[in-house]
Motif scaffolding. Sequence first.
Motif, PDB file in Angstrom:
ATOM      1  N   PRO A 244      -6.109 -15.710  17.862  1.00  0.00           N
ATOM      2  CA  PRO A 244      -7.257 -15.556  16.966  1.00  0.00           C
ATOM      3  C   PRO A 244      -7.624 -14.100  16.728  1.00  0.00           C
ATOM      4  O   PRO A 244      -7.249 -13.222  17.501  1.00  0.00           O
ATOM      5  CB  PRO A 244      -8.382 -16.251  17.739  1.00  0.00           C
ATOM      6  N   SER A 245      -8.380 -13.870  15.658  1.00  0.00           N
ATOM      7  CA  SER A 245      -8.932 -12.524  15.462  1.00  0.00           C
ATOM      8  C   SER A 245     -10.443 -12.540  15.713  1.00  0.00           C
ATOM      9  O   SER A 245     -11.073 -11.504  15.807  1.00  0.00           O
ATOM     10  CB  SER A 245      -8.639 -12.036  14.049  1.00  0.00           C
ATOM     11  N   LYS A 246     -11.004 -13.759  15.838  1.00  0.00           N
ATOM     12  CA  LYS A 246     -12.453 -13.869  16.038  1.00  0.00           C
ATOM     13  C   LYS A 246     -12.761 -15.096  16.910  1.00  0.00           C
ATOM     14  O   LYS A 246     -12.142 -16.146  16.730  1.00  0.00           O
ATOM     15  CB  LYS A 246     -13.115 -14.051  14.669  1.00  0.00           C
TER      16      LYS A 246
ATOM     17  N   THR B  12     -10.933 -18.184  15.072  1.00  0.00           N
ATOM     18  CA  THR B  12     -10.548 -18.025  13.670  1.00  0.00           C
ATOM     19  C   THR B  12      -9.389 -17.051  13.549  1.00  0.00           C
ATOM     20  O   THR B  12      -9.341 -16.033  14.241  1.00  0.00           O
ATOM     21  CB  THR B  12     -11.743 -17.456  12.867  1.00  0.00           C
ATOM     22  N   LYS B  13      -8.461 -17.395  12.673  1.00  0.00           N
ATOM     23  CA  LYS B  13      -7.431 -16.442  12.256  1.00  0.00           C
ATOM     24  C   LYS B  13      -7.367 -16.538  10.745  1.00  0.00           C
ATOM     25  O   LYS B  13      -7.094 -17.624  10.211  1.00  0.00           O
ATOM     26  CB  LYS B  13      -6.083 -16.814  12.894  1.00  0.00           C
TER      27      LYS B  13
ATOM     28  N   HIS C 262      -2.238 -19.920  16.353  1.00  0.00           N
ATOM     29  CA  HIS C 262      -2.098 -18.457  16.257  1.00  0.00           C
ATOM     30  C   HIS C 262      -2.998 -17.807  17.291  1.00  0.00           C
ATOM     31  O   HIS C 262      -3.963 -18.405  17.758  1.00  0.00           O
ATOM     32  CB  HIS C 262      -2.581 -17.924  14.904  1.00  0.00           C
TER      33      HIS C 262
ATOM     34  N   GLN D 212      -6.840  -6.273  22.331  1.00  0.00           N
ATOM     35  CA  GLN D 212      -6.144  -7.019  21.271  1.00  0.00           C
ATOM     36  C   GLN D 212      -6.891  -6.928  19.942  1.00  0.00           C
ATOM     37  O   GLN D 212      -6.458  -7.483  18.950  1.00  0.00           O
ATOM     38  CB  GLN D 212      -6.035  -8.510  21.628  1.00  0.00           C
ATOM     39  N   GLY D 213      -8.067  -6.302  19.960  1.00  0.00           N
ATOM     40  CA  GLY D 213      -8.851  -6.147  18.741  1.00  0.00           C
ATOM     41  C   GLY D 213      -9.515  -7.444  18.296  1.00  0.00           C
ATOM     42  O   GLY D 213      -9.788  -7.634  17.102  1.00  0.00           O
ATOM     43  N   VAL D 214      -9.753  -8.369  19.221  1.00  0.00           N
ATOM     44  CA  VAL D 214     -10.374  -9.646  18.864  1.00  0.00           C
ATOM     45  C   VAL D 214     -11.887  -9.527  19.086  1.00  0.00           C
ATOM     46  O   VAL D 214     -12.327  -9.117  20.156  1.00  0.00           O
ATOM     47  CB  VAL D 214      -9.830 -10.787  19.755  1.00  0.00           C
ATOM     48  N   SER D 215     -12.673  -9.879  18.072  1.00  0.00           N
ATOM     49  CA  SER D 215     -14.124  -9.793  18.256  1.00  0.00           C
ATOM     50  C   SER D 215     -14.634 -11.108  18.827  1.00  0.00           C
ATOM     51  O   SER D 215     -14.036 -12.167  18.611  1.00  0.00           O
ATOM     52  CB  SER D 215     -14.811  -9.507  16.929  1.00  0.00           C
ATOM     53  N   TYR D 216     -15.705 -11.059  19.602  1.00  0.00           N
ATOM     54  CA  TYR D 216     -16.289 -12.310  20.081  1.00  0.00           C
ATOM     55  C   TYR D 216     -17.802 -12.246  20.048  1.00  0.00           C
ATOM     56  O   TYR D 216     -18.393 -11.182  20.140  1.00  0.00           O
ATOM     57  CB  TYR D 216     -15.756 -12.689  21.472  1.00  0.00           C
TER      58      TYR D 216
END
Length: 545
Positions: free
Chosen positions: A347-349, A419-420, A345, A395-399
């Motif tokens: 990821p969101s993080k 992580t998703k 997927h 994309q709103g993905v935090s890192y």
Amino acid sequence: MFKVLVTDGISDTGLKSLFDHPNFIVERQPTLKPEELKNIIGDYEALIVRSQTKVTGELLQYADRLKVIARAGVGVDNIDVNAATGKGIIVINAPGANTIAATEHTLAMMLSMARMIPQAHKKTVAGEWDRNSFKGVELYKKTLGVIGMGKIGTEVAKRAKSFGMNILGYDPYLTEERAEKLGMKKASLDLIARESDFITIHTPLTNDTKGLVNDDYLSKTKKGVRFVNCARGGIIDEKALVRAIQAGHVAGAALDVFEKEPVADPELLQNPNIIITPHLGASTVEAQEKVAQEVSEEIIEILETQSIRNAVNMPQMSGETQQKMQPYLLLGEQMGQLVVQLLKHAPSKIEINYYGDLIEEDTELLTRTMIKGILSHHLSDSVNLINALHLLKEQGVSYNVQKNATNKGFANYMELSITKGLETTKIGATVLNGYGARIVKINEYRIDVRPESHLLLVKHQDVPGMIGKVGSLLGDYHINIGTMQVGRTAVGGEAIMMLTLDKQITAEVIRALTLISGLNEAKSLELSNVDPFYPGRLELEKVNK
Ligand SMILES: NC(=O)c1ccc[n+]([C@@H]2O[C@H](COP(=O)([O-])OP(=O)(O)OC[C@H]3O[C@@H](n4cnc5c(N)ncnc54)[C@H](O)[C@@H]3O)[C@@H](O)[C@H]2O)c1
Ligand SMILES: O=C(O)CC[C@@H](O)C(=O)O
């Protein structure tokens, strides 16, 4: 063929390397209106501007082929760098190429103001021989405050010393030692205000420097002070300056740059104590040739060999650091590509951890390569090292990046986890001295795999015969195995097998593999490199062959 559009007045001699290059077509359009530029910008790979052309976000929406915007000069405030970054367009400039020109202009302005040369010239050529109105002041033994001790500020300070001036300098990066070496004093802004007879500005225009010389600052200055601004309009608040001159507190100003250019404010233009030039700081034959030459050569390098030196929108690395970091940069991108294929997927993080020797290094570019590797799985060619962080945010993905003092058993080690929802996948990798890059961890499994183009990951039961079954099935399909590594966490539990293959595996082979009893999952993993904007990409490819 690459097409380069040159707007603004740029030296022909400086553009020679582009004109002479068989792979480049250079077109000069020095008088384009914004609307006209919008209509043609889509045809070009590179754009060269001075300060006149406004490269706006709106214009860039039409710049579908544009790879490089080159500012033949220093300041990029006429370019929407954020919009360029968002589109993955490199913005370059020519820092240093016009330093001497701007330095000499500053001194010319200071002397002209001190001796009222423009005013005297104007009156004399109008037929009046007036030897009484123009009694000037000397620079000798006067105090010069330099705000901004970068390239130009430093050169100005050195030359002003030879006039016998006392120099005070303010710059967040000016150390006592450097000031002492230059024979000047490190000062605060307030000390400069209190003690200077002349104050010259050499900072960029930033949120901090905008209106730095305002009513409040002017009120702290010594009566009779004179200002020079050959840096950027807006650093001195023009209205406040005029008020202070009219009040007789400030004796004069020499201005090359303005809040709005061309300057039209009659309070500035008609003030007898203000001398003005139309942003001529960099306008010497030598500087114009040099800025054009530097950016032309860099455009050729970027478009032909993808190597970048002076990008404004990409972290810079010294040649030495670049060389040291090259294997990590490539490995970083491969880790990104692998981890996202494993998670399946977007990821969101994202979590990045550096260990060992890497904690001493500037890892910003390395972080970008990992993120680029992750994003390119879904965004393909639209992501590069320039826009990777920007797109991630979009994309709103935090890192999160951490440097850790522990060493995890390797001299250097990096771990990337994405992580998703509740699912997290992790890759650990290192560069082994003399052996090169290795993937040494996939989730909880320890392995030792050289990252290659075609990989096969198999999850299976840790029972005898699995390696043979997988090997012979691949043989049936004429797929040659390069290396094979097995990892397990406990005897008899689930294990993984990681194979490097000589060609890409098809869906049919994957299906056949999953029919093997005890084999839980088979996954083809493909690694493609290399980002076109790697520093030293070509060397990297050689190393990797
Ligand atoms: N008039 C012209 O034609 C012309 C020509 C060349 C450069 N410039 C302008 O001159 C300026 C200086 O150019 P440079 O090549 O010396 O740049 P530089 O980057 O070498 O130096 C700028 C210095 O300003 C310092 N600075 C930043 N914020 C500061 C602050 N708040 N207070 C004090 N110092 C601060 C920085 O630490 C840096 O040392 C830039 O604005 C550039 O665009 C104008
Ligand atoms: O192109 C010019 O003449 C402006 C130069 C100067 O302002 C710069 O920032 O380099």
